[in-house]
Design an enzyme around this catalytic site. Structure first.
Site, PDB file in Angstrom:
ATOM      1  N   HIS A 129       0.872  -1.177   0.000  1.00 27.22           N
ATOM      2  CA  HIS A 129       0.000   0.000   0.000  1.00 27.22           C
ATOM      3  C   HIS A 129       0.911   1.230   0.000  1.00 27.22           C
ATOM      4  O   HIS A 129       2.015   1.177   0.541  1.00 27.22           O
ATOM      5  CB  HIS A 129      -0.833  -0.058   1.279  1.00 27.22           C
ATOM      6  CG  HIS A 129      -1.915   0.968   1.375  1.00 27.22           C
ATOM      7  ND1 HIS A 129      -1.675   2.258   1.770  1.00 27.22           N
ATOM      8  CD2 HIS A 129      -3.245   0.882   1.161  1.00 27.22           C
ATOM      9  CE1 HIS A 129      -2.816   2.926   1.795  1.00 27.22           C
ATOM     10  NE2 HIS A 129      -3.791   2.120   1.432  1.00 27.22           N
ATOM     11  N   ASP A 206       2.812  -4.681   8.082  1.00 28.31           N
ATOM     12  CA  ASP A 206       1.621  -3.860   7.907  1.00 28.31           C
ATOM     13  C   ASP A 206       0.421  -4.794   8.075  1.00 28.31           C
ATOM     14  O   ASP A 206       0.114  -5.591   7.185  1.00 28.31           O
ATOM     15  CB  ASP A 206       1.657  -3.228   6.509  1.00 28.31           C
ATOM     16  CG  ASP A 206       0.370  -2.475   6.185  1.00 28.31           C
ATOM     17  OD1 ASP A 206      -0.621  -2.608   6.938  1.00 28.31           O
ATOM     18  OD2 ASP A 206       0.358  -1.760   5.170  1.00 28.31           O
ATOM     19  N   GLN A 209      -4.803  -5.086   7.000  1.00 30.23           N
ATOM     20  CA  GLN A 209      -5.852  -5.956   6.459  1.00 30.23           C
ATOM     21  C   GLN A 209      -5.973  -7.284   7.192  1.00 30.23           C
ATOM     22  O   GLN A 209      -6.846  -8.090   6.852  1.00 30.23           O
ATOM     23  CB  GLN A 209      -5.587  -6.232   4.967  1.00 30.23           C
ATOM     24  CG  GLN A 209      -5.688  -5.008   4.085  1.00 30.23           C
ATOM     25  CD  GLN A 209      -7.092  -4.408   4.040  1.00 30.23           C
ATOM     26  OE1 GLN A 209      -8.088  -5.064   4.372  1.00 30.23           O
ATOM     27  NE2 GLN A 209      -7.189  -3.160   3.656  1.00 30.23           N
ATOM     28  N   LYS A 232     -10.589  -0.433  10.481  1.00 28.35           N
ATOM     29  CA  LYS A 232     -10.838  -1.607   9.636  1.00 28.35           C
ATOM     30  C   LYS A 232     -11.244  -2.816  10.473  1.00 28.35           C
ATOM     31  O   LYS A 232     -11.386  -3.919   9.967  1.00 28.35           O
ATOM     32  CB  LYS A 232      -9.591  -1.943   8.816  1.00 28.35           C
ATOM     33  CG  LYS A 232      -9.227  -0.864   7.795  1.00 28.35           C
ATOM     34  CD  LYS A 232      -8.023  -1.280   6.990  1.00 28.35           C
ATOM     35  CE  LYS A 232      -7.306  -0.127   6.347  1.00 28.35           C
ATOM     36  NZ  LYS A 232      -7.902   0.346   5.106  1.00 28.35           N
ATOM     37  N   CYS A 370      -4.709   2.643  -3.668  1.00 25.87           N
ATOM     38  CA  CYS A 370      -3.404   3.042  -3.081  1.00 25.87           C
ATOM     39  C   CYS A 370      -2.348   1.978  -3.345  1.00 25.87           C
ATOM     40  O   CYS A 370      -1.507   1.681  -2.494  1.00 25.87           O
ATOM     41  CB  CYS A 370      -3.519   3.328  -1.580  1.00 25.87           C
ATOM     42  SG  CYS A 370      -4.654   4.633  -1.190  1.00 25.87           S
TER      43      CYS A 370
HETATM   44  N1  PMP Z   1      -1.853  -0.677   4.574  1.00 25.06           N
HETATM   45  C1  PMP Z   1      -2.818  -1.421   4.025  1.00 25.06           C
HETATM   46  C2  PMP Z   1      -2.503  -2.813   3.579  1.00 25.06           C
HETATM   47  C3  PMP Z   1      -4.104  -0.902   3.896  1.00 25.06           C
HETATM   48  O1  PMP Z   1      -5.055  -1.636   3.339  1.00 25.06           O
HETATM   49  C4  PMP Z   1      -4.361   0.414   4.346  1.00 25.06           C
HETATM   50  C5  PMP Z   1      -5.740   1.027   4.217  1.00 25.06           C
HETATM   51  N2  PMP Z   1      -6.322   0.905   2.970  1.00 25.06           N
HETATM   52  C6  PMP Z   1      -3.327   1.139   4.922  1.00 25.06           C
HETATM   53  C7  PMP Z   1      -2.081   0.560   5.018  1.00 25.06           C
HETATM   54  C8  PMP Z   1      -3.519   2.531   5.421  1.00 25.06           C
HETATM   55  O2  PMP Z   1      -4.387   2.564   6.502  1.00 25.06           O
HETATM   56  P1  PMP Z   1      -4.881   3.943   7.114  1.00 25.06           P
HETATM   57  O3  PMP Z   1      -5.416   4.737   5.961  1.00 25.06           O
HETATM   58  O4  PMP Z   1      -5.940   3.550   8.083  1.00 25.06           O
HETATM   59  O5  PMP Z   1      -3.720   4.602   7.759  1.00 25.06           O
END
Ligand code: PMP
Length: 412
Positions: A129, A206, A209, A232, A370
């Site tokens: 991401h 990370d 998910q 999430k 993203c």
């Molecule tokens: N890493 C991953 C794998 C994600 O799916 C996301 C959210 N789409 C993020 C990081 C970023 O999370 P946040 O916007 O809550 O900081």
């Protein structure tokens, strides 16, 4: 992972815990398949947040009055709850942040700024991401470090056979996602952390998910850092966590400066608290942390192994049904996968398809998620993404297939 007995969870009863799932969108019952972006919140979490504001609201760690003591106690209790949830050895290993993005930026800037130098290598993967890519780009531009990437196979798995040539002793940080937010691929975290340790690299997982979707224990994973967001996993937005092994956290200099993180301040110089408070400058998201602990209680009440099995069964059913739609192609066919499915259709661009789906109350996500480098890797500018959580039903999948079939006719 073992097959878990599913009979004891009444999934349809759980659905009733989420008031928003009763919404109608464009005259249709809402089908919420955008859980990878953000999950919905059960009444148990909403009530705890409301009760906090009605009975405890005050700033933490400062006041000597009763409400401040209540707020501080609840906030710190929530930190213990998080530590217990992820298997940390102590609540001092838990830093509250705004979310995954802020957690990773903290590591890149404060840890990376202190311990990484020109010529060091930061190893990432092609499926990261932007939150686990851009902070490292910013750092490497600043200090002259290099970025390296583990490629992704056509099936959406990491090219692990390339790891031995990529994970060399110059690698000081290996940061990677547990579950891909576009492909659903589950990465072999234990193995990756072990291999990184073998060359003396620090690891960051990370877990955005995975945290709300499967059993997760930082000691079993063997990672040094772990980042996730509350929103999430049934908790409010604006709260997240950075876990770091205590020995590493203690070595990191302050990041943001301000109130709450100091022990004494003169006009010229300050001294700082021990972690985790050293990294929580300013008034924290107290209600968010309390809501996160309530979300943890709620999720553990269901069982993370049960939720994972639900995800897996659900994705299997969805994939089977999606194969019936002409001209629909799924990206990533990894065996080990969670409840995230990215797809493209010959009939329509992902944005048009997602807008079309919304007319029928179906919330998909359309775009690059993203994950622009990953999209490029697969030769697309974006996909439509359906991502599931335990409150989704098979009937919603069936209705989704009808909507996708309609789209084939509509865009002809
Ligand atoms: N890493 C991953 C794998 C994600 O799916 C996301 C959210 N789409 C993020 C990081 C970023 O999370 P946040 O916007 O809550 O900081």
């Amino acid at each position: 992972m073992h097959k878990v007995a599913m009979s004891r969870v009444d999934w349809s009863a759980l659905r009733e815990d989420f008031p928003i799932l009763r919404e109608r969108v464009n005259g249709h019952p809402l089908i919420y398949f955008d859980n990878a972006a953000s999950s919905q919140k059960p009444s148990a979490v909403l009530n705890v947040v409301r009760s906090y504001y009605e009975h405890e609201n005050a700033n933490v760690h400062r006041g000597l009055h009763a409400l401040s003591a209540r707020a501080t106690e609840h906030y710190e209790k929530s930190r213990h709850r998080v530590a217990d949830f992820i298997g940390a050895t102590s609540a001092d290993e838990i830093v509250f942040t705004r979310g995954t993005t802020e957690s990773i930026n903290l590591v890149a800037q404060a840890w990376g700024g202190r311990f990484l130098h020109a010529g060091d290598v930061i190893l990432l993967t092609e499926m990261e991401h932007h939150s686990n890519l851009v902070p490292w780009q910013l750092l490497s531009e600043r200090i002259g470090a290099q970025l390296r990437f583990v490629p992704v196979h056509d099936d959406g798995t990491l090219a692990l056979e390339k790891l031995s040539s990529l994970l060399t002793p110059e690698v000081k940080m290996f940061a990677f996602t547990h579950v891909s937010n576009s492909l659903g691929t589950i990465n072999p975290v234990v193995d990756l952390c072990q291999k990184a340790r073998g060359v003396g690299a620090v690891t960051l997982v990370d877990a955005a998910q995975s945290i709300g979707h499967m059993p997760l224990n930082v000691q079993e994973l063997g990672c040094d850092f772990l980042a996730f967001s509350g929103h999430k996993m049934c908790a409010p937005t604006g709260i997240g966590v950075l876990y770091a092994r205590s020995e590493i956290l203690k070595s990191i200099p302050p990041w943001h400066g301000g109130g709450e993180m100091i022990t004494s301040v003169t006009l010229e110089k300050s001294s700082f608290k021990q972690p985790p408070h050293r990294f929580e400058a300013g008034t924290p998201n107290i209600a968010g942390a309390i809501g996160l602990a309530a979300a943890i209680d709620y999720i553990e009440g269901i069982g993370r192994a049960q939720i994972f099995q639900h995800d897996v069964d659900f994705a299997t059913y969805a994939l089977k049904r999606m194969a019936e739609v002409p001209g629909l192609r799924v990206l990533g066919t990894a065996q080990e996968r969670g409840g995230v499915i990215s797809f493209v259709m010959d009939a329509a661009h992902p944005h048009d398809l997602t807008t079309f789906a919304d007319r029928y109350g179906l919330a998909l996500r359309g775009g690059h998620h993203c994950n622009q480098p990953l999209m490029r890797r697969f030769g697309v500018t974006g996909t439509s993404r359906a991502s599931f959580y335990f409150y989704n039903t098979r009937e919603e999948i069936d209705r989704t297939i009808d909507i996708l079939q309609k789209a084939v006719g509509f865009f002809k």
